[in-house]
Design a protein around this motif. Structure first.
Motif, mmCIF file in Angstrom:
data_model
loop_
_atom_site.group_PDB
_atom_site.id
_atom_site.type_symbol
_atom_site.label_atom_id
_atom_site.label_comp_id
_atom_site.label_asym_id
_atom_site.label_seq_id
_atom_site.Cartn_x
_atom_site.Cartn_y
_atom_site.Cartn_z
ATOM 1 N N GLN A 1 0.849 -1.178 0.000
ATOM 2 C CA GLN A 1 0.000 0.000 0.000
ATOM 3 C C GLN A 1 0.891 1.237 0.000
ATOM 4 O OE1 GLN A 1 -2.586 0.274 3.375
ATOM 5 N NE2 GLN A 1 -3.773 1.934 2.520
ATOM 6 N N GLU A 2 0.579 2.186 -0.847
ATOM 7 C CA GLU A 2 1.366 3.413 -0.940
ATOM 8 C C GLU A 2 0.601 4.552 -0.292
ATOM 9 O OE1 GLU A 2 3.586 6.193 -4.305
ATOM 10 O OE2 GLU A 2 2.605 4.344 -4.908
ATOM 11 N N THR A 3 1.276 5.248 0.646
ATOM 12 C CA THR A 3 0.713 6.444 1.243
ATOM 13 C C THR A 3 1.504 7.634 0.714
ATOM 14 O OG1 THR A 3 2.157 6.455 3.184
ATOM 15 C CG2 THR A 3 0.131 5.144 3.334
ATOM 16 N N GLU A 4 1.199 8.812 1.213
ATOM 17 C CA GLU A 4 1.896 10.006 0.745
ATOM 18 C C GLU A 4 3.388 9.960 1.067
ATOM 19 O OE1 GLU A 4 1.743 14.728 1.702
ATOM 20 O OE2 GLU A 4 -0.178 13.676 1.540
ATOM 21 N N ASP A 5 3.744 9.391 2.232
ATOM 22 C CA ASP A 5 5.135 9.413 2.678
ATOM 23 C C ASP A 5 5.829 8.056 2.675
ATOM 24 O OD1 ASP A 5 4.963 12.159 3.187
ATOM 25 O OD2 ASP A 5 4.144 11.801 5.192
ATOM 26 N N THR A 6 5.073 6.953 2.639
ATOM 27 C CA THR A 6 5.677 5.634 2.787
ATOM 28 C C THR A 6 5.072 4.605 1.826
ATOM 29 O OG1 THR A 6 4.091 4.907 4.464
ATOM 30 C CG2 THR A 6 6.107 5.967 5.271
ATOM 31 N N ILE A 7 5.781 3.513 1.738
ATOM 32 C CA ILE A 7 5.258 2.289 1.139
ATOM 33 C C ILE A 7 5.096 1.316 2.301
ATOM 34 C CG2 ILE A 7 5.727 0.357 -0.425
ATOM 35 C CD1 ILE A 7 5.381 2.926 -1.958
ATOM 36 N N GLU A 8 3.919 0.773 2.467
ATOM 37 C CA GLU A 8 3.661 -0.210 3.516
ATOM 38 C C GLU A 8 3.592 -1.579 2.841
ATOM 39 O OE1 GLU A 8 3.513 0.697 6.743
ATOM 40 O OE2 GLU A 8 3.758 2.795 6.150
ATOM 41 N N LEU A 9 4.469 -2.462 3.252
ATOM 42 C CA LEU A 9 4.539 -3.798 2.648
ATOM 43 C C LEU A 9 4.321 -4.843 3.730
ATOM 44 C CD1 LEU A 9 5.168 -5.525 0.116
ATOM 45 C CD2 LEU A 9 7.570 -5.403 0.771
ATOM 46 N N LYS A 10 3.368 -5.730 3.493
ATOM 47 C CA LYS A 10 3.095 -6.837 4.412
ATOM 48 C C LYS A 10 3.378 -8.140 3.683
ATOM 49 C CE LYS A 10 -0.667 -4.563 6.862
ATOM 50 N NZ LYS A 10 -2.100 -4.637 7.189
ATOM 51 N N LEU A 11 4.073 -9.053 4.361
ATOM 52 C CA LEU A 11 4.361 -10.379 3.810
ATOM 53 C C LEU A 11 3.871 -11.430 4.791
ATOM 54 C CD1 LEU A 11 7.760 -9.098 2.857
ATOM 55 C CD2 LEU A 11 6.467 -10.409 1.216
ATOM 56 N N GLU A 12 3.209 -12.434 4.258
ATOM 57 C CA GLU A 12 2.665 -13.509 5.075
ATOM 58 C C GLU A 12 3.672 -14.654 5.144
ATOM 59 O OE1 GLU A 12 -1.696 -15.426 5.390
ATOM 60 O OE2 GLU A 12 -0.709 -15.646 3.444
ATOM 61 N N VAL A 13 4.273 -14.842 6.311
ATOM 62 C CA VAL A 13 5.260 -15.911 6.501
ATOM 63 C C VAL A 13 4.956 -16.667 7.805
ATOM 64 C CG1 VAL A 13 7.171 -15.046 5.096
ATOM 65 C CG2 VAL A 13 6.841 -14.117 7.351
ATOM 66 N N PRO A 14 3.852 -17.418 7.825
ATOM 67 C CA PRO A 14 3.447 -18.113 9.046
ATOM 68 C C PRO A 14 4.387 -19.254 9.405
ATOM 69 C CG PRO A 14 2.088 -18.819 7.227
ATOM 70 C CD PRO A 14 2.960 -17.700 6.712
ATOM 71 N N GLY A 15 4.461 -19.520 10.690
ATOM 72 C CA GLY A 15 5.256 -20.649 11.157
ATOM 73 C C GLY A 15 6.740 -20.371 11.252
ATOM 74 N N LEU A 16 7.147 -19.129 11.047
ATOM 75 C CA LEU A 16 8.556 -18.766 11.137
ATOM 76 C C LEU A 16 8.766 -17.813 12.300
ATOM 77 C CD1 LEU A 16 9.373 -18.069 7.390
ATOM 78 C CD2 LEU A 16 9.941 -20.092 8.689
ATOM 79 N N GLU A 17 9.997 -17.739 12.748
ATOM 80 C CA GLU A 17 10.372 -16.750 13.743
ATOM 81 C C GLU A 17 11.150 -15.658 13.035
ATOM 82 O OE1 GLU A 17 12.292 -18.387 17.179
ATOM 83 O OE2 GLU A 17 11.087 -20.219 17.070
ATOM 84 N N ALA A 18 11.212 -14.486 13.646
ATOM 85 C CA ALA A 18 11.897 -13.348 13.032
ATOM 86 C C ALA A 18 13.353 -13.691 12.719
ATOM 87 C CB ALA A 18 11.812 -12.129 13.947
ATOM 88 N N LYS A 19 14.000 -14.493 13.558
ATOM 89 C CA LYS A 19 15.411 -14.844 13.331
ATOM 90 C C LYS A 19 15.609 -15.729 12.099
ATOM 91 C CE LYS A 19 15.445 -18.807 16.495
ATOM 92 N NZ LYS A 19 15.627 -19.863 15.550
ATOM 93 N N ASP A 20 14.535 -16.351 11.610
ATOM 94 C CA ASP A 20 14.611 -17.208 10.420
ATOM 95 C C ASP A 20 14.501 -16.423 9.119
ATOM 96 O OD1 ASP A 20 14.778 -19.476 12.025
ATOM 97 O OD2 ASP A 20 12.602 -19.726 12.087
ATOM 98 N N LEU A 21 14.253 -15.113 9.211
ATOM 99 C CA LEU A 21 14.048 -14.284 8.020
ATOM 100 C C LEU A 21 15.269 -13.419 7.737
ATOM 101 C CD1 LEU A 21 10.417 -13.074 8.768
ATOM 102 C CD2 LEU A 21 11.107 -14.858 7.171
ATOM 103 N N ASP A 22 15.572 -13.256 6.462
ATOM 104 C CA ASP A 22 16.638 -12.366 6.007
ATOM 105 C C ASP A 22 15.981 -11.374 5.048
ATOM 106 O OD1 ASP A 22 18.994 -11.130 5.195
ATOM 107 O OD2 ASP A 22 19.529 -12.723 3.801
ATOM 108 N N VAL A 23 15.884 -10.108 5.482
ATOM 109 C CA VAL A 23 15.237 -9.074 4.683
ATOM 110 C C VAL A 23 16.279 -8.052 4.276
ATOM 111 C CG1 VAL A 23 13.430 -7.311 4.632
ATOM 112 C CG2 VAL A 23 13.081 -9.408 5.949
ATOM 113 N N GLN A 24 16.366 -7.801 2.972
ATOM 114 C CA GLN A 24 17.299 -6.813 2.444
ATOM 115 C C GLN A 24 16.519 -5.841 1.571
ATOM 116 O OE1 GLN A 24 20.549 -8.818 0.534
ATOM 117 N NE2 GLN A 24 20.999 -10.057 2.330
#
Length: 142
Positions: A42-65
């Motif tokens: 979703q694009e707002t005036e100041d930001t891009i809001e991005l949601k990703l569905e990754v159930p069953g994972l913990e934050a430490k299992d994700l690599d976001v660049q």
């Protein structure tokens, strides 16, 4: 009325060819369906809001660049389910890594990205680059 000669061997041969083609498709590792996280942007005036569905994972299992033009997410899914009923145990395991690259509609300030992860949803707040926020285009009138 025309007489049509029935040949059961021709039908069996055709069926065998179709079955072989089907099994070749499943045995080819490149064609195996892999997990791809669903995304919502979703694009707002100041930001891009991005949601990703990754159930069953913990934050430490994700690599976001994040670059100025895209977001890349990698992870590894390890899922195990076990049920016991009527004296029998059924256990299933699903493993696999995934990767998804999402192009952004505008340039963002990738050094100021904020992220939170809750209930299997990764939410990225991507502030737009200053040049994108203040972008004014002169329209010529003919």
């Amino acid at each position: 009325m025309a007489i049509v000669r029935f040949s059961p061997w021709r039908e069996i041969d055709s069926l065998q060819k179709e079955m072989n083609r089907l099994f070749e498709t499943f045995s080819d590792e490149e064609k195996v369906v892999k997990f791809t996280p669903a995304a919502e942007m979703q694009e707002t005036e100041d930001t891009i809001e991005l949601k990703l569905e990754v159930p069953g994972l913990e934050a430490k299992d994700l690599d976001v660049q994040v670059t100025a033009e895209a977001v890349a997410i990698k992870g590894e899914r390890r899922q195990e389910s076990k049920t016991e009923a009527n004296g029998m145990t059924r256990s299933e395991f699903r493993y696999g890594s995934f990767q998804r690259v999402i192009s952004l509609p505008v340039r963002v300030q990738n050094e100021q990205v904020k992220a939170d992860y809750k209930d299997g949803i990764l939410h990225l707040h991507l502030p737009k680059a200053e040049a994108e926020k203040n972008k004014v285009v002169k329209v010529s009138i003919d």
